[in-house]
Write a protein that holds these residues in place. Structure first.
Motif: not given
Length: 207
Positions: A192, A172-173
């Motif tokens: 995402e 994930t970011d």
């Protein structure tokens, strides 16, 4: 509309426009998410009919003994209308195919599923590649913003999803690692996982 005429050139009644109408009907029979192979055989038949209509008009015009003799004018006008009708049907058929290919880019991303690629003609693949490059250039000018994502305002920033296949790690970011295994469920940011939903990797539990 389909029109008929008794033609002296062929000695029998001809029905003009039926094959062109069949092209348009084929579009309506195909589900929006699918694309059939280009019906080249039917297109050739429509083009052959258009060629015959043109030659019949040309012959009537060139062979008029008296230029003031207008008795063939109605037949000439009828054939010309049939020509225009066929042209509109063919253009509608080809334009709708391009519209679908364009939508597939937004739905599936830069790489189309194999079943869709197999339905494309070579010139359609080239058109898709050019459209893909133009879209990428435009998104790059926006700072890399992917305008194909979040086309509908989300009800929440995170959604519940189920994994439909063995996918592996998703970073994930925020730097977290999420293991996407078959039938596993996760609560993830929409931004995402939306592309994975489109690819059929994840399923939105709320849909």
């Amino acid at each position: 509309a389909v029109v008929s005429t008794q033609s002296g050139h062929y000695g029998r009644e001809l029905m003009f426009g039926e094959k062109a109408v069949a092209l348009v009907k084929e579009l309506h029979r195909t589900p929006p998410e699918q694309l059939q192979h280009l019906n080249e055989d039917l297109l050739r038949q429509v083009f052959a009919e258009m060629g015959a209509l043109f030659e019949a008009n040309k012959s009537d015009i060139e062979n008029r003994a008296d230029m003031n003799d207008n008795k063939m004018i109605p037949s000439i006008h009828m054939r010309h209308s049939a020509l225009e009708h066929n042209q509109r049907c063919v253009l509608a058929y080809l334009k709708q195919r391009l519209n679908k290919i364009c939508k597939f880019r937004w739905d599936h991303g830069a790489v189309l599923p194999e079943e869709i690629q197999l339905s494309l003609q070579e010139h359609e693949k080239q058109w898709f590649n050019k459209y893909n490059k133009s879209l990428a250039t435009y998104m790059q000018s926006l700072g890399g913003l992917d305008i194909t994502q979040n086309t509908v305002p989300p009800k929440s920033l995170k959604i519940q999803v189920r994994c439909l296949q063995e996918y592996g790690e998703l970073e994930t970011d925020s730097g977290d690692i999420v293991m996407l295994t078959l039938n596993s469920e996760h609560y993830l940011p929409l931004t995402e996982c939306e592309h994975l939903i489109k690819q059929g990797v994840l399923q939105h539990m709320g849909s």
